[in-house]
Design an enzyme around this catalytic site. Structure first.
Site, PDB file in Angstrom:
ATOM      1  N   CYS A  11       0.790  -1.241   0.000  1.00 15.69           N
ATOM      2  CA  CYS A  11       0.000   0.000   0.000  1.00 15.69           C
ATOM      3  C   CYS A  11       0.820   1.288   0.000  1.00 15.69           C
ATOM      4  CB  CYS A  11      -0.924   0.000   1.216  1.00 15.69           C
ATOM      5  SG  CYS A  11      -2.100  -1.349   1.167  1.00 15.69           S
TER       6      CYS A  11
HETATM    7  N1  NAD Z   1      -2.528  -5.702   2.084  1.00 15.47           N
HETATM    8  C1  NAD Z   1      -2.992  -4.658   2.717  1.00 15.47           C
HETATM    9  O1  NAD Z   1      -2.582  -4.359   3.850  1.00 15.47           O
HETATM   10  C2  NAD Z   1      -4.063  -3.771   2.119  1.00 15.47           C
HETATM   11  C3  NAD Z   1      -4.739  -2.863   2.947  1.00 15.47           C
HETATM   12  C4  NAD Z   1      -5.720  -2.057   2.394  1.00 15.47           C
HETATM   13  C5  NAD Z   1      -5.973  -2.120   1.035  1.00 15.47           C
HETATM   14  N2  NAD Z   1      -5.280  -2.986   0.232  1.00 15.47           N
HETATM   15  C6  NAD Z   1      -5.615  -3.023  -1.182  1.00 15.47           C
HETATM   16  O2  NAD Z   1      -6.443  -4.162  -1.420  1.00 15.47           O
HETATM   17  C7  NAD Z   1      -6.156  -4.725  -2.704  1.00 15.47           C
HETATM   18  C8  NAD Z   1      -5.781  -6.188  -2.553  1.00 15.47           C
HETATM   19  O3  NAD Z   1      -4.575  -6.266  -1.826  1.00 15.47           O
HETATM   20  P1  NAD Z   1      -4.087  -7.600  -1.134  1.00 15.47           P
HETATM   21  O4  NAD Z   1      -2.978  -7.208  -0.221  1.00 15.47           O
HETATM   22  O5  NAD Z   1      -5.244  -8.356  -0.587  1.00 15.47           O
HETATM   23  O6  NAD Z   1      -3.510  -8.378  -2.400  1.00 15.47           O
HETATM   24  P2  NAD Z   1      -3.042  -9.910  -2.453  1.00 15.47           P
HETATM   25  O7  NAD Z   1      -2.022  -9.990  -3.522  1.00 15.47           O
HETATM   26  O8  NAD Z   1      -2.739 -10.392  -1.081  1.00 15.47           O
HETATM   27  O9  NAD Z   1      -4.352 -10.684  -2.926  1.00 15.47           O
HETATM   28  C9  NAD Z   1      -4.944 -10.495  -4.154  1.00 15.47           C
HETATM   29  C10 NAD Z   1      -5.522 -11.832  -4.635  1.00 15.47           C
HETATM   30  O10 NAD Z   1      -6.215 -11.590  -5.850  1.00 15.47           O
HETATM   31  C11 NAD Z   1      -6.008 -12.699  -6.713  1.00 15.47           C
HETATM   32  N3  NAD Z   1      -6.337 -12.267  -8.072  1.00 15.47           N
HETATM   33  C12 NAD Z   1      -5.633 -11.467  -8.892  1.00 15.47           C
HETATM   34  N4  NAD Z   1      -6.330 -11.263 -10.038  1.00 15.47           N
HETATM   35  C13 NAD Z   1      -7.489 -11.929  -9.932  1.00 15.47           C
HETATM   36  C14 NAD Z   1      -8.631 -12.106 -10.768  1.00 15.47           C
HETATM   37  N5  NAD Z   1      -8.722 -11.504 -11.948  1.00 15.47           N
HETATM   38  N6  NAD Z   1      -9.629 -12.897 -10.345  1.00 15.47           N
HETATM   39  C15 NAD Z   1      -9.564 -13.510  -9.131  1.00 15.47           C
HETATM   40  N7  NAD Z   1      -8.524 -13.374  -8.291  1.00 15.47           N
HETATM   41  C16 NAD Z   1      -7.501 -12.587  -8.686  1.00 15.47           C
HETATM   42  C17 NAD Z   1      -4.571 -13.088  -6.450  1.00 15.47           C
HETATM   43  O11 NAD Z   1      -4.310 -14.433  -6.827  1.00 15.47           O
HETATM   44  C18 NAD Z   1      -4.469 -12.886  -4.931  1.00 15.47           C
HETATM   45  O12 NAD Z   1      -4.765 -14.064  -4.209  1.00 15.47           O
HETATM   46  C19 NAD Z   1      -5.067  -3.852  -3.304  1.00 15.47           C
HETATM   47  O13 NAD Z   1      -5.639  -2.870  -4.099  1.00 15.47           O
HETATM   48  C20 NAD Z   1      -4.431  -3.207  -2.097  1.00 15.47           C
HETATM   49  O14 NAD Z   1      -3.823  -1.972  -2.394  1.00 15.47           O
HETATM   50  C21 NAD Z   1      -4.351  -3.826   0.755  1.00 15.47           C
END
Ligand code: NAD
Length: 440
Positions: free
Chosen positions: A277
């Site tokens: 992030c």
């Molecule tokens: N990690 C954090 O602390 C956090 C906090 C707040 C917001 N976010 C935001 O949330 C979003 C997700 O982040 P995250 O950390 O959970 O990511 P992550 O990489 O942990 O998880 C994302 C998942 O999405 C899957 N994926 C990708 N493309 C896909 C598709 N087309 N169909 C189905 N599955 C798909 C991936 O395989 C993965 O398992 C991002 O935009 C991030 O900026 C993250």
């Protein structure tokens, strides 16, 4: 009797928990949220393109620190949580929540390819009457300009035939106090009805949901929160550098400033910023700002300071070794902690990776210990995490604390290391003193 409209029907299904919820992307954000919906009595279908992740979940094994294996097996056993790599079940869902990654590309510009691929599967499998919510952090306009045309093309009018909103995820992985259930949820819909439905949904599973006037307001609020962090981290990292030059202990200064009951919020220096992030999100904003002829100078400057933080750490390492008549080249340097923050297994954008690359470039004999990160693919090798022991510590010319995981025997490290460079003030926080400990 008059048949109720799409909005009323969906609202009733949400309130009665009959609504089936699909979560696209089961990562740090999507998985805890899917489990919470199932725990609260909704039927949840988790969709992820990663076969490995889906297989693990089917076996009741979690890969996210904030979700226990027990949470997964209970949710699966309750038959309220099913997981799949197929997008086909989307058509049978009432609500679709998108939680896919939003990284930066090589040119440090927004990479919304995952949002585009999620939109594609929505286009092929959605149906009229659904509520779609984007949770991935992104630049203002994404929900309206990217997702809405996909749905509008097939399903008709937003707020009438389908419902669309943005709701930023604000979780802080590894935080024992705040999680998905007690962090207020912001929602901004394309229309008032969209906002209202999304708010109703989150009120069923979280303590509080707040409606905003538009998806853009919700998108930018998340970017403001993370810009606030990047700017303040940049400021304190610069301050740490300055305090070092002045021979002042920056940690003491922050603790002192913290005693002011108003107008100050502590941020702490470190080896840089990491995670999915903080390094990426503000860049989404500055990219969008440039599109409208605006320069986000504060964000860009803070990002530069933070990007240089690992370099500053390596300069300090070089100076510390010089004082011992040693060079980085050939010195045994043990790095404690590799993940980007304490007590989690997330390595994304971790400043430890930059520190290692710089040390490796200078031919240091580096190794690392991190029980959360068993191995690292870096500098053309697969490095394995060492087991922390007295003999390992004694062998080192320098031990560098990069991430302050709990459960590490820092007393033992302090008692046996020739020299420690503590970039997180872990020793200070634990009351461990020693002439061999140098703080950032
Ligand atoms: N990690 C954090 O602390 C956090 C906090 C707040 C917001 N976010 C935001 O949330 C979003 C997700 O982040 P995250 O950390 O959970 O990511 P992550 O990489 O942990 O998880 C994302 C998942 O999405 C899957 N994926 C990708 N493309 C896909 C598709 N087309 N169909 C189905 N599955 C798909 C991936 O395989 C993965 O398992 C991002 O935009 C991030 O900026 C993250």
């Amino acid at each position: 009797m008059k048949k109720s409209d799409t909005y009323t029907q969906l609202k009733k299904r949400i309130i009665s928990k009959q609504a089936v919820v699909a979560v696209i992307g089961l990562g740090y954000v999507g998985l805890p949220m899917a489990v919470q919906f199932a725990r609260k009595g909704f039927s949840v279908i988790g969709i992820d393109t990663s076969k490995k992740r889906v297989t693990r979940l089917k076996k009741g094994i979690s890969y996210i620190g904030d979700v226990d294996d027990k949470d997964i097996s209970e949710a699966v056993a309750s038959k309220r949580f099913t997981v799949t790599t197929s997008a086909k079940p989307l058509s049978g869902c009432d609500v679709v929540i998108i939680c896919v990654p939003t990284p930066l590309n090589r040119a440090l510009k927004p990479d919304i390819s995952y949002i585009l691929s999620a939109s594609k599967i929505l286009k092929q499998n959605s149906r009229a009457g659904q509520l779609v919510i984007l949770e991935s952090t992104t630049y203002p306009g994404t929900t309206r300009d990217i997702i809405m045309p996909v749905l509008a093309g097939r399903e008709g009018k937003a707020g009438k035939d389908f419902f669309l909103a943005f709701s930023p995820e604000r979780i802080d992985p590894g935080n024992p106090r705040y999680d998905f259930s007690n962090i207020p949820k912001l929602v901004g819909g394309i229309t008032e009805k969209c906002t209202c439905l999304a708010k109703t949904l989150y009120e069923m599973v979280t303590e509080k949901a707040i409606g905003l006037s538009s998806p853009e307001s919700a998108e930018v609020t998340k970017l403001l929160e993370n810009s606030f962090r990047i700017v303040n981290i940049g400021l304190i990292n610069e301050f740490a550098h300055l305090c070092h030059k002045l021979g002042i202990d920056v940690w003491e200064v922050v603790e002192a400033a913290k005693t002011k009951p108003f107008g100050f919020m502590p941020f702490y220096p470190g080896p840089g910023v990491g995670g999915h992030c903080i390094p990426a999100d503000p860049m989404y904003l500055s990219w969008k700002a440039r599109k409208v002829g605006f320069e986000t100078r504060m964000i860009d400057l803070a990002a530069r300071v933070n990007i240089n933080a690992p370099k500053h750490v390596v300069e300090r390492i070089s100076d510390l070794l010089k004082e011992q008549n040693k060079k980085i080249k050939g010195s045994n340097i043990l790095l404690l902690g590799a993940s980007y923050k304490e007590n989690i297994n997330d390595l994304r954008e971790s400043p430890a990776l930059d520190v290692i690359k710089l040390l490796d470039g200078k031919k240091a004999a580096w190794s690392y210990c991190d029980s959360f990160i068993p191995y690292l693919d870096i500098c053309g090798i697969r490095a394995k995490s060492k087991t922390l022991s007295k003999s390992l510590v004694k062998k080192q010319d320098l031990v560098v604390i990069l991430t302050g995981h709990s459960g590490v025997d820092y007393e033992m490290v302090a008692a046996n290391a020739k020299l420690i460079f503590d970039t997180r003030n872990v020793a200070g926080k634990k009351g461990i003193k020693g002439e061999n400990i140098v703080k950032l």
